[in-house]
Design a protein around this motif. Structure first.
Motif, PDB file in Angstrom:
ATOM      1  N   ARG A 165      -6.224  20.871  -7.079  1.00 25.02           N
ATOM      2  CA  ARG A 165      -6.279  20.396  -5.547  1.00 25.02           C
ATOM      3  C   ARG A 165      -7.185  20.508  -5.142  1.00 25.02           C
ATOM      4  O   ARG A 165      -8.193  21.323  -5.145  1.00 25.02           O
ATOM      5  CB  ARG A 165      -4.921  21.117  -4.764  1.00 25.02           C
ATOM      6  N   ASN A 214      -0.311   8.336  -4.397  1.00 21.88           N
ATOM      7  CA  ASN A 214      -1.617   8.215  -5.004  1.00 21.88           C
ATOM      8  C   ASN A 214      -2.107   6.900  -4.459  1.00 21.88           C
ATOM      9  O   ASN A 214      -1.249   5.918  -4.408  1.00 21.88           O
ATOM     10  CB  ASN A 214      -1.673   8.294  -6.352  1.00 21.88           C
ATOM     11  N   ASN A 246      -3.533  11.744  -4.614  1.00 17.27           N
ATOM     12  CA  ASN A 246      -4.915  11.559  -5.165  1.00 17.27           C
ATOM     13  C   ASN A 246      -5.447  10.104  -4.981  1.00 17.27           C
ATOM     14  O   ASN A 246      -4.736   9.159  -4.854  1.00 17.27           O
ATOM     15  CB  ASN A 246      -4.789  11.879  -6.610  1.00 17.27           C
ATOM     16  N   TRP A 288      -4.337  15.748  -3.646  1.00 18.38           N
ATOM     17  CA  TRP A 288      -5.446  15.631  -2.789  1.00 18.38           C
ATOM     18  C   TRP A 288      -6.982  15.714  -3.508  1.00 18.38           C
ATOM     19  O   TRP A 288      -7.628  16.451  -2.745  1.00 18.38           O
ATOM     20  CB  TRP A 288      -5.189  16.658  -1.748  1.00 18.38           C
ATOM     21  N   ASN A 289      -7.033  15.227  -4.657  1.00 22.04           N
ATOM     22  CA  ASN A 289      -8.361  14.990  -5.283  1.00 22.04           C
ATOM     23  C   ASN A 289      -8.722  13.407  -5.100  1.00 22.04           C
ATOM     24  O   ASN A 289      -7.942  12.636  -5.030  1.00 22.04           O
ATOM     25  CB  ASN A 289      -8.185  15.240  -6.808  1.00 22.04           C
ATOM     26  N   GLN A 290     -10.075  13.746  -4.795  1.00 22.18           N
ATOM     27  CA  GLN A 290     -11.048  12.329  -4.830  1.00 22.18           C
ATOM     28  C   GLN A 290     -11.811  12.193  -6.015  1.00 22.18           C
ATOM     29  O   GLN A 290     -12.737  13.035  -6.365  1.00 22.18           O
ATOM     30  CB  GLN A 290     -11.696  12.319  -3.438  1.00 22.18           C
TER      31      GLN A 290
END
Length: 387
Positions: free
Chosen positions: A145, A256, A215, A181-183
């Protein structure tokens, strides 16, 4: 488990920053504890950080770079937590016996894996394979995350390997697993990624599915980007498992954003009890110079690709889709035969002409979502264990 932190403003250095630090050589960790340092390996055969213990290991506030694996553990039922750490791939060197891509983290047998508030650039991502040996509690699971990624890169010396941002391929069902919640932003001709997220013969549980949510994934391309053949894409449930005890199962993929991807946005190539909902997919199928993609593009698809009869009870609903086919003259929002392997309903296909400007607005939407939810991604200026 390292559970609470004090932090200040978000910060991400330019790529050159990793080369301004003084790095030590590779480290081998044989005892549990918290480790902070700057480690590198210029040899693809040697991991920058090798973990040889089943005791809990925390890597905090560190910088790691490598010509091969950055962090690796093999055969130790590992408990590894990585926070506030920068990882960079450097020039690959020759490998022996099999390819050693520059994974930020690669682990085969594990009890607990956490990767949060990290930055990864010009490297492969996180690969967890073989076997989950945890007790099913929230303290023994997988949490990936709040990370920021630029250019997932599977290049090795004299070639490339199939890599992902996250690849899960392990036995035994898992509870409380989350990828959120990753970019991830991949640039054409600067990256080579297969599926950005691939769930392969890996299972959650009916009351605790693997959650892949919120994401932002932009870009998936062959290398060079002018190639016409490409099998990668966004988020894939992949499952050649021969029966329902082996097949991928119990996933929730929601909220996402999939932007500018080659290949596909979200796909089910096999698996059951998979829910895909409330995602946004925008693909103009054009490069920044307005040239058309030369490879396949699509929004969502579902198929019993391996014909194992373990693909069923899947739903795709309430997604927003605007995806142009690769020729630029037709739309490919929902692949036609997907209704066979999934129940599709209440999806919104945008009628607007899909443009690069729409893709840019998706990133603005992502930044607004982060602000509204008070989420900070990537490394933080200060992160300390709270005792």
């Amino acid at each position: 488990m390292l559970g609470y932190f004090i932090w200040q403003q978000n910060t991400t250095p330019p790529a050159s920053a990793s080369f301004q630090l003084q790095y030590e050589g590779p480290i081998v960790i044989t005892k549990g504890g918290t480790y902070t340092g700057n480690w590198e390996s210029k040899d693809a055969e040697v991991s920058a950080v090798e973990i040889k213990t089943s005791e809990p290991v925390i890597i905090l506030n560190s910088n790691i770079r490598g010509a091969g694996r950055l962090i690796r553990s093999q055969g130790y039922a590992a408990d590894i937590q990585v926070y506030n750490t920068y990882g960079y791939g450097i020039t690959p060197t020759p490998w022996k016996e099999y390819k050693k891509p520059r994974n930020f983290l690669v682990v085969d047998v594990f009890r607990n894996i956490v990767v949060e508030h990290c930055y990864i650039e010009n490297a492969a991502g996180i690969n967890l394979g073989v076997s989950y040996e945890g007790n099913g509690s929230p303290q023994e699971t997988v949490k990936i995350r709040y990370n920021k990624v630029r250019n997932i890169d599977g290049r090795v010396h004299d070639g490339w390997a199939i890599v992902n941002f996250v690849g899960l391929n392990f036995r035994n069902p898992i509870r409380h697993a989350e990828i959120a919640w990753n970019q991830v932003i991949n640039e054409p001709d600067e990256s080579v990624v297969e599926d950005n997220i691939n769930i392969y013969n890996t299972r959650g549980l009916p009351d605790s599915p693997i959650r892949i949510h919120n994401n932002y994934i932009q870009g998936a391309f062959p290398l060079p980007s002018s190639e016409s053949n490409y099998t990668g894409g966004g988020i894939l449930s992949d499952s050649p498992g021969t029966d329902s005890t082996q097949a991928t199962a119990h996933l929730e993929i929601y909220r996402n954003q999939l932007v500018g991807l080659g290949g596909y946005c979200i796909g089910i190539a096999g698996g059951n009890n998979i829910k895909v909902y409330n995602n946004r997919m925008v693909v103009a199928a054009r490069h920044s110079n307005d040239s058309l993609y030369t490879f396949w593009t699509s929004g969502v698809w579902a198929k019993d690709y391996y014909q194992t009869k373990s693909t069923y009870a899947n739903t795709m609903h309430h997604n927003t889709i605007a995806v142009v086919g690769k020729t630029g003259t037709w739309r490919n929002d929902i692949v036609d035969d997907s209704i066979i392997a999934a129940n599709l309903f209440s999806n919104t296909v945008l009628a607007d002409q899909v443009t690069k400007s729409m893709e840019k607005k998706e990133f603005e939407h992502w930044e607004n979502k982060l602000r509204q939810n008070k989420i900070k991604i990537g490394p933080l200026a200060s992160m300390k264990q709270k005792h």
